[in-house]
Enzyme design. Structure first.
Site, PDB file in Angstrom:
ATOM      1  N   ASP A  29       0.473  -1.444   0.309  1.00  0.00           N
ATOM      2  CA  ASP A  29      -0.067  -0.245  -0.204  1.00  0.00           C
ATOM      3  C   ASP A  29       1.054   1.437  -0.201  1.00  0.00           C
ATOM      4  O   ASP A  29       2.095   1.502   0.164  1.00  0.00           O
ATOM      5  CB  ASP A  29      -0.766  -0.083   1.382  1.00  0.00           C
ATOM      6  CG  ASP A  29      -2.254   0.662   0.590  1.00  0.00           C
ATOM      7  OD1 ASP A  29      -1.431   2.323   0.788  1.00  0.00           O
ATOM      8  OD2 ASP A  29      -3.240   0.523   1.429  1.00  0.00           O
ATOM      9  N   GLN A  92     -15.579   2.181   3.003  1.00  0.00           N
ATOM     10  CA  GLN A  92     -14.462   1.338   1.820  1.00  0.00           C
ATOM     11  C   GLN A  92     -14.457   3.088   0.454  1.00  0.00           C
ATOM     12  O   GLN A  92     -14.754   3.596   0.503  1.00  0.00           O
ATOM     13  CB  GLN A  92     -15.494   0.787   0.965  1.00  0.00           C
ATOM     14  CG  GLN A  92     -14.127   0.016  -0.438  1.00  0.00           C
ATOM     15  CD  GLN A  92     -14.898  -0.977  -1.498  1.00  0.00           C
ATOM     16  OE1 GLN A  92     -16.195  -1.403  -1.377  1.00  0.00           O
ATOM     17  NE2 GLN A  92     -14.598  -1.842  -1.664  1.00  0.00           N
ATOM     18  N   HIS A  98     -10.399  -5.764  -1.248  1.00  0.00           N
ATOM     19  CA  HIS A  98      -9.076  -5.389  -0.812  1.00  0.00           C
ATOM     20  C   HIS A  98      -9.273  -6.218   0.570  1.00  0.00           C
ATOM     21  O   HIS A  98      -9.948  -5.017   1.801  1.00  0.00           O
ATOM     22  CB  HIS A  98      -8.030  -4.461  -1.012  1.00  0.00           C
ATOM     23  CG  HIS A  98      -8.676  -3.017  -0.541  1.00  0.00           C
ATOM     24  ND1 HIS A  98      -9.953  -2.683  -1.361  1.00  0.00           N
ATOM     25  CD2 HIS A  98      -8.021  -2.454   0.054  1.00  0.00           C
ATOM     26  CE1 HIS A  98     -10.454  -1.425  -0.798  1.00  0.00           C
ATOM     27  NE2 HIS A  98      -9.250  -0.942   0.331  1.00  0.00           N
ATOM     28  N   HIS A 100      -6.827  -4.718   3.673  1.00  0.00           N
ATOM     29  CA  HIS A 100      -5.066  -4.127   4.393  1.00  0.00           C
ATOM     30  C   HIS A 100      -4.621  -5.583   5.944  1.00  0.00           C
ATOM     31  O   HIS A 100      -5.018  -5.879   6.255  1.00  0.00           O
ATOM     32  CB  HIS A 100      -5.218  -3.117   5.015  1.00  0.00           C
ATOM     33  CG  HIS A 100      -5.923  -2.459   4.362  1.00  0.00           C
ATOM     34  ND1 HIS A 100      -5.805  -1.132   3.778  1.00  0.00           N
ATOM     35  CD2 HIS A 100      -7.861  -1.853   4.036  1.00  0.00           C
ATOM     36  CE1 HIS A 100      -6.801  -0.291   3.104  1.00  0.00           C
ATOM     37  NE2 HIS A 100      -7.579  -0.934   2.924  1.00  0.00           N
TER      38      HIS A 100
HETATM   39  P1  DGP Z   1      -9.795   1.612   2.157  1.00  0.00           P
HETATM   40  O1  DGP Z   1      -9.896   2.730   2.603  1.00  0.00           O
HETATM   41  O2  DGP Z   1      -9.291   0.779   2.889  1.00  0.00           O
HETATM   42  O3  DGP Z   1     -10.738   1.340   0.250  1.00  0.00           O
HETATM   43  O4  DGP Z   1      -7.911   1.340   1.420  1.00  0.00           O
HETATM   44  C1  DGP Z   1      -7.801   1.694   0.482  1.00  0.00           C
HETATM   45  C2  DGP Z   1      -6.280   1.837   0.693  1.00  0.00           C
HETATM   46  O5  DGP Z   1      -5.640   1.716  -1.472  1.00  0.00           O
HETATM   47  C3  DGP Z   1      -5.503   2.725   0.889  1.00  0.00           C
HETATM   48  O6  DGP Z   1      -4.386   2.574   2.093  1.00  0.00           O
HETATM   49  C4  DGP Z   1      -4.620   4.058  -0.680  1.00  0.00           C
HETATM   50  C5  DGP Z   1      -4.324   2.190  -1.290  1.00  0.00           C
HETATM   51  N1  DGP Z   1      -3.799   2.979  -2.568  1.00  0.00           N
HETATM   52  C6  DGP Z   1      -5.210   3.725  -3.209  1.00  0.00           C
HETATM   53  N2  DGP Z   1      -4.375   4.163  -3.967  1.00  0.00           N
HETATM   54  C7  DGP Z   1      -3.595   2.903  -4.561  1.00  0.00           C
HETATM   55  C8  DGP Z   1      -2.083   2.973  -5.488  1.00  0.00           C
HETATM   56  O7  DGP Z   1      -2.634   3.486  -7.011  1.00  0.00           O
HETATM   57  N3  DGP Z   1      -1.401   2.188  -5.134  1.00  0.00           N
HETATM   58  C9  DGP Z   1      -1.382   1.565  -3.913  1.00  0.00           C
HETATM   59  N4  DGP Z   1      -0.061   0.244  -3.887  1.00  0.00           N
HETATM   60  N5  DGP Z   1      -1.935   1.466  -3.164  1.00  0.00           N
HETATM   61  C10 DGP Z   1      -2.948   2.597  -3.344  1.00  0.00           C
END
Ligand code: DGP
Length: 132
Positions: A29, A92, A98, A100
């Site tokens: 992340d 979300q 996803h 975490h």
């Molecule tokens: P949520 O709030 O549970 O939907 O978490 C979304 C997560 O996705 C957040 O912790 C940041 C991550 N994230 C968003 N965009 C990207 C990206 O382009 N690359 C990666 N590796 N993570 C991302």
């Protein structure tokens, strides 16, 4: 579909891959909030646990266990938090399922557990409503 995690799965958008199976990808992340913060996603698009197909879900959970065991068995961590938000009401933000994975060390000071405000309804009232 314009989905950032689908683009990561396809390789159109680069990611730091940690583990991969036929149906699942686990990558770093980029939030930069906790060391080792990982995301495990099904390769086939679904929004969250509510619409995830059984094959993807089984594989995802097995991959989460594999990576968790790796973190604790080989990377110096003591445990993991597994977090998921399914639905905007649950927080979300990316609409591709996803989980975490937050690696934990004893005494690391990471606050990965919500401080709930307290239940508003009598427990039996809720139990009668939600039991299957
Ligand atoms: P949520 O709030 O549970 O939907 O978490 C979304 C997560 O996705 C957040 O912790 C940041 C991550 N994230 C968003 N965009 C990207 C990206 O382009 N690359 C990666 N590796 N993570 C991302």
């Amino acid at each position: 579909m314009d989905c950032i995690f689908c683009k990561i799965v396809s390789g159109e958008v680069p990611s730091r891959k940690v583990y991969e199976t036929a149906h699942t990808l686990v990558f770093m992340d980029v939030a930069g909030d906790v060391d080792g913060h990982l995301l495990a996603v099904p390769k086939k698009h679904c929004k969250n646990i509510l619409d995830c197909d059984e094959t993807s879900l089984r594989d995802l959970m097995l991959a989460v266990k594999e990576v968790s065991n790796h973190l604790v068995g080989h990377c110096g961590y003591d445990g993991v938090n597994l977090l998921n938000a399914s639905g905007e009401s649950a927080g979300q933000s990316v609409p591709h399922f996803h989980i975490h994975i937050i690696p934990r060390k004893t005494g690391d000071g990471v606050n990965a557990w919500p401080n709930f405000a307290g239940a508003k309804l009598p427990i039996d009232e809720v139990w009668k409503k939600i039991r299957i």
